[in-house]
Design an enzyme around this catalytic site. Structure first.
Site, PDB file in Angstrom:
ATOM      1  N   SER A   1       9.487  38.902  71.990  1.00 36.01           N
ATOM      2  CA  SER A   1       8.404  38.391  71.145  1.00 36.01           C
ATOM      3  C   SER A   1       9.063  37.944  69.847  1.00 36.01           C
ATOM      4  CB  SER A   1       7.173  38.897  70.886  1.00 36.01           C
ATOM      5  OG  SER A   1       6.203  38.508  70.190  1.00 36.01           O
TER       6      SER A   1
ATOM      7  N   ASP B   1       3.173  37.227  76.511  1.00 36.60           N
ATOM      8  CA  ASP B   1       4.356  37.893  75.385  1.00 36.60           C
ATOM      9  C   ASP B   1       4.958  39.143  76.287  1.00 36.60           C
ATOM     10  OD1 ASP B   1       5.002  40.140  73.612  1.00 36.60           O
ATOM     11  OD2 ASP B   1       3.997  38.712  72.270  1.00 36.60           O
TER      12      ASP B   1
END
Length: 614
Positions: free
Chosen positions: A192, A420
């Site tokens: 991320s 993610d």
């Protein structure tokens, strides 16, 4: 210990441009010379001012340290000039010119406060005594020996995901890098926010360059701002706020709650191999920013070194297809055309790392495979032809907030949807440390490979208002997911996010002194908006904390348990053996004396291969 208040109390003299910034005086200036000449005059004044103020900070250093500090100051000054004083003002646009000068002055004041932290660190390093490379041997009461030696050079860096908290990364990494912590860095993994930062670092972009040229685009656009841009089409004004590069300035015309690829927009034109799925925000600015920045970094390095004899000799050892690929990467990036097949890939990074390991690093980025409900690790082994910018964009796809990405990463499993990477591994230490989240057993004979991997791997986590220290130093209990996290997990097809969070905390705890918290001020994972002052305070806090961490880690040692001196003799590296044998023999009947005799016997023993430490 230097405090935030002490640094903030250091207020350098404000920069005064060589022209009166009253509107009337600027109008007079534009009557007598064009905007380019006025800007050049102000640029020269700014550079002189910044160098003078910076030199005051470095005045008490040794000559070598002054040179190190001056490079930090010059690099930061040039970035401010490039960011604020490169574009000529429109003739008679006095307000725009005033804004340029004001921005330069503000950034200069903030930069000089930050450079005070760099100066403090370099001064402390000046006072450190030389490192003794010789290992020490201490007998244990229960039998066997402890080997105490200088900690090995860090080779691996792990960057945790954390959304907007990533604002603290560039400042912390800048101090750590200036302090020499990454002199031997080879590999980076991230998730991320950590994947966005890590991708740029791996492509040769410095933390300071990231901070001035990329951080706002990647970490600062707010949910409300992007929703306004995407769904209400306010256009260029909002895109300017987001620092969106030109080729995507009209992308708002083609966005909707449905899949982006149903529309003939700039996303299709530039990145048509990746389809965006459900989610509120496109994240196109981050994808484009990483793509353009990494392409420029690679291109500039290749063109600067291409004709140098040493570099040409290295190029001569490459297969023809790799050489042709590097030739392609030397060309200017054309963002009016498709970027498919033209972005920097994981395989490209591996080639560049082999050519210039001091600048380029091997990279691993995580994503969550919604189809197979597993963590995907994108790197040169698993997905060599995948662009690192697309991998980083996948890794930041926080469900509901950011659109998912559907593509084929080239790992043999075909096209599928990714979100993610934090839903599987928000702290991907397992890339470098076997069983990173497993129980650490404090045995007399620890797993050597595991211990060595931990010693060579640095984990950067986020402070989270002290939570990081609780994880590091106590039996921290991971809280149950809240409603929003449950909703995101459901959207990601991940029913074990709570267990994944616990595993991430175990990785941090297990790495001990090689897990360092990054400060981020008042910012949370999804801070909606924040002021320049809030951002500066977050970065300054991150730099100060990194200063103390570099200070604490300087001349760090490690202790390993062994059953016998022979085991130690077999374990030591060539440089350590040479350091022991080059010194006078220890006196008496100490363990060091016995180890010395074992090593001397090894060196004098007949062998078909000469000892590396002979």
């Amino acid at each position: 210990m230097t405090t935030l208040n002490q640094i903030q109390s250091h207020q350098p003299a404000a920069w005064q441009p060589p022209v009166n910034t009253e509107t009337s005086s600027l109008k007079d200036l534009f009557k007598h010379q064009d905007g380019r000449a006025a800007l050049q005059q102000c640029r020269q004044s700014f550079q002189q001012y910044f160098q003078q103020e910076a030199s005051k900070l470095g005045s008490a250093m040794s000559p070598d340290s002054q040179a190190r500090f001056q490079k930090c100051a010059t690099d930061r000054m040039e970035l401010i000039v490039k960011t604020t004083l490169d574009d000529s003002p429109v003739k008679n646009d006095v307000k725009a010119f005033q804004k340029q000068l004001g921005n330069a002055g503000t950034l200069a004041s903030q930069a000089l406060q930050r450079l005070a932290v760099n100066a403090e660190m370099i001064k402390r390093q000046d006072l450190l005594p030389p490192v003794d490379p010789r290992p020490q041997v201490v007998p244990r009461a229960a039998g066997g020996y402890n080997l105490i030696r200088p900690a090995p050079q860090l080779e691996n860096l792990v960057l945790r995901g954390g959304g907007t908290k990533g604002v603290g990364y560039p400042a912390a990494l800048d101090i750590m890098s200036t302090g020499g912590m990454f002199a031997g860095l080879k590999n980076i993994s991230g998730t991320s926010a950590g994947s966005l930062m890590g991708s740029c670092l791996a492509a040769g972009i410095t933390p300071a360059q990231f901070e001035y040229q990329l951080s706002d685009t990647i970490f600062r656009p707010s949910v409300t701002t992007e929703l306004t841009k995407v769904y209400h089409g306010l256009g260029q004004q909002v895109f300017d706020m987001l620092h969106m590069p030109g080729p995507l300035k009209d992308a708002h015309k083609y966005q909707s709650f449905q899949a982006t690829n149903e529309y003939p927009g700039q996303h299709n034109k530039l990145y048509g191999d990746a389809k965006l799925g459900g989610g509120l925000m496109t994240g196109l600015s981050a994808l484009h920013a990483v793509d353009s920045a990494t392409a420029a970094s690679v291109r500039d390095h290749l063109n600067a070194n291409w004709d140098k004899p040493a570099f040409r000799a290295q190029l001569g050892q490459l297969p023809k297809d790799q050489l042709n690929r590097l030739q392609d990467l030397r060309q200017p990036a054309d963002f009016s055309q498709s970027r498919v097949g033209k972005m920097v890939t994981f395989s490209d990074l591996k080639t560049l790392h082999d050519l210039a390991p001091e600048k380029f690093k091997n990279l691993t980025v995580t994503g969550w495979d919604k189809n197979n409900k597993t963590t995907a690790y994108f790197n040169a082994k698993n997905s060599p032809d995948m662009p690192i910018a697309e991998a980083a964009r996948i890794s930041m796809s926080l469900p509901i907030l950011f659109k998912s990405m559907q593509l084929d990463p080239g790992d043999g499993a075909g096209k599928r949807k990714f979100v993610d990477g934090g839903f599987g591994s928000n702290m991907p230490a397992e890339v470098f440390i076997p069983d990173a989240a497993g129980e650490v057993k404090h045995d007399a004979e620890p797993n050597r490979a595991q211990a060595d991997a931990r010693a060579r791997t640095l984990l950067l986590t986020f402070d989270e208002q002290g939570t990081a220290y609780s994880i590091l130093h106590s039996d921290y209990q991971q809280g149950q997911p809240d409603f929003m996290e449950k909703m995101m997990s459901r959207s990601a097809h991940q029913s074990h996010k709570h267990e994944a969070n616990i595993a991430d905390n175990h990785k941090v705890h297990n790495s001990g002194i090689n897990s360092l918290p990054v400060f981020h001020g008042k910012l949370s994972t999804v801070s909606m908006s924040f002021s320049d002052k809030t951002q500066h305070e977050a970065r300054l806090g991150a730099a100060l904390e990194a200063l103390e961490q570099v200070d604490a880690r300087s001349q760090q040692a490690e202790s390993l348990g062994f059953s016998s001196l022979q085991d130690i003799a077999d374990f030591l590296g060539p440089d350590e053996k040479k350091a022991l044998l080059d010194a006078p023999p220890p006196k008496g009947d100490s363990p060091e004396r016995k180890l010395y005799e074992l090593l001397a016997k090894q060196r004098s023993a007949p062998s078909s291969q000469p000892h590396a430490y002979a």
